[in-house]
Design a protein around this motif. Structure first.
Motif, mmCIF file in Angstrom:
data_model
loop_
_atom_site.group_PDB
_atom_site.id
_atom_site.type_symbol
_atom_site.label_atom_id
_atom_site.label_comp_id
_atom_site.label_asym_id
_atom_site.label_seq_id
_atom_site.Cartn_x
_atom_site.Cartn_y
_atom_site.Cartn_z
ATOM 1 N N VAL A 1 5.785 8.109 3.586
ATOM 2 C CA VAL A 1 4.790 9.177 3.557
ATOM 3 C C VAL A 1 3.419 8.550 3.352
ATOM 4 O O VAL A 1 3.184 7.871 2.345
ATOM 5 C CB VAL A 1 5.083 10.202 2.447
ATOM 6 N N SER A 2 2.535 8.773 4.313
ATOM 7 C CA SER A 2 1.160 8.300 4.181
ATOM 8 C C SER A 2 0.405 9.296 3.311
ATOM 9 O O SER A 2 0.465 10.505 3.548
ATOM 10 C CB SER A 2 0.489 8.210 5.552
ATOM 11 N N VAL A 3 -0.285 8.785 2.301
ATOM 12 C CA VAL A 3 -1.108 9.629 1.439
ATOM 13 C C VAL A 3 -2.546 9.179 1.623
ATOM 14 O O VAL A 3 -2.871 7.998 1.449
ATOM 15 C CB VAL A 3 -0.687 9.532 -0.039
ATOM 16 N N ILE A 4 -3.397 10.125 2.004
ATOM 17 C CA ILE A 4 -4.790 9.813 2.300
ATOM 18 C C ILE A 4 -5.695 10.619 1.381
ATOM 19 O O ILE A 4 -5.340 11.703 0.926
ATOM 20 C CB ILE A 4 -5.110 10.075 3.784
ATOM 21 N N GLY A 5 -6.857 10.065 1.097
ATOM 22 C CA GLY A 5 -7.819 10.723 0.224
ATOM 23 C C GLY A 5 -8.952 9.765 -0.086
ATOM 24 O O GLY A 5 -8.970 8.621 0.357
ATOM 25 N N ASN B 1 1.760 4.689 10.289
ATOM 26 C CA ASN B 1 2.878 4.043 9.607
ATOM 27 C C ASN B 1 3.624 4.949 8.647
ATOM 28 O O ASN B 1 4.512 4.491 7.921
ATOM 29 C CB ASN B 1 2.400 2.765 8.911
ATOM 30 N N GLY B 2 3.314 6.226 8.647
ATOM 31 C CA GLY B 2 4.067 7.201 7.871
ATOM 32 C C GLY B 2 4.828 8.133 8.795
ATOM 33 O O GLY B 2 4.463 8.300 9.961
ATOM 34 N N HIS C 1 10.918 8.112 -1.737
ATOM 35 C CA HIS C 1 10.103 7.877 -0.548
ATOM 36 C C HIS C 1 9.172 6.687 -0.756
ATOM 37 O O HIS C 1 8.767 6.387 -1.880
ATOM 38 C CB HIS C 1 9.279 9.114 -0.210
ATOM 39 N N THR C 2 8.800 6.031 0.312
ATOM 40 C CA THR C 2 7.836 4.937 0.294
ATOM 41 C C THR C 2 6.451 5.501 0.569
ATOM 42 O O THR C 2 6.270 6.283 1.499
ATOM 43 C CB THR C 2 8.189 3.887 1.368
ATOM 44 N N VAL C 3 5.479 5.094 -0.246
ATOM 45 C CA VAL C 3 4.089 5.513 -0.073
ATOM 46 C C VAL C 3 3.369 4.515 0.817
ATOM 47 O O VAL C 3 3.440 3.304 0.602
ATOM 48 C CB VAL C 3 3.362 5.599 -1.438
ATOM 49 N N VAL C 4 2.661 5.033 1.816
ATOM 50 C CA VAL C 4 1.760 4.241 2.650
ATOM 51 C C VAL C 4 0.354 4.761 2.373
ATOM 52 O O VAL C 4 0.130 5.977 2.378
ATOM 53 C CB VAL C 4 2.077 4.407 4.153
#
Length: 148
Positions: free
Chosen positions: A3-7, A91-92, A31-34
């Protein structure tokens, strides 16, 4: 799933607490954080994920892996500057968008180009972004999107 986390790279204490809670929820669910691998939202989400035993990937704008925050397990140096914003959502399997500015908005756009589901938690009002109210709901929504 990844899971891509953006901010934002510069955020308030409340925004940091929200990002850390998202990271904790992702880590607790396996889950893996991207993310972009630097400070602000990226550091807070990684800190939360690591607190729950999660794995984190940081896709960095510069040429030095050592520039990653202390909670990144796998730093990826790109030397691409802001152009690396395309690589974070790519990549997520899905994207959780938190508060941010132009860089976050560009990552939302790339996520939509790459047809990644985008869940928004206190972020930009953009068509196609599913808005939720809590970190738990954000992770529920990306998990549900992965099942479709």
């Amino acid at each position: 799933m990844r899971v891509s986390v953006i901010g934002g790279g510069t955020i308030t204490d409340d925004q940091a607490a929200r990002a850390e809670a998202v990271g904790r929820e992702l880590g607790a669910r396996g889950h893996t954080v991207v993310c972009g691998g630097r400070g602000g939202t990226m550091e807070a989400v990684c800190r939360g994920a690591k607190a729950e035993g999660g794995t984190t990937i940081g896709i960095l704008p510069g040429e030095r892996r050592e520039a990653a925050n202390d909670y990144v397990d796998v730093p990826i140096a790109t030397g691409m500057g802001h152009a690396r914003n395309a690589l974070v959502p790519l990549n997520g399997d899905a994207v959780i968008a938190l508060a941010g500015s132009a860089g976050t908005l560009s990552e939302i756009g790339f996520a939509q180009i790459f047809e990644r589901p985008v869940v928004g938690l206190g972020t930009h009002d953009v068509p196609g972004v599913r808005v939720v109210e809590t970190p738990e709901a954000a992770v529920d929504a990306v998990e549900a999107a992965d099942e479709t």
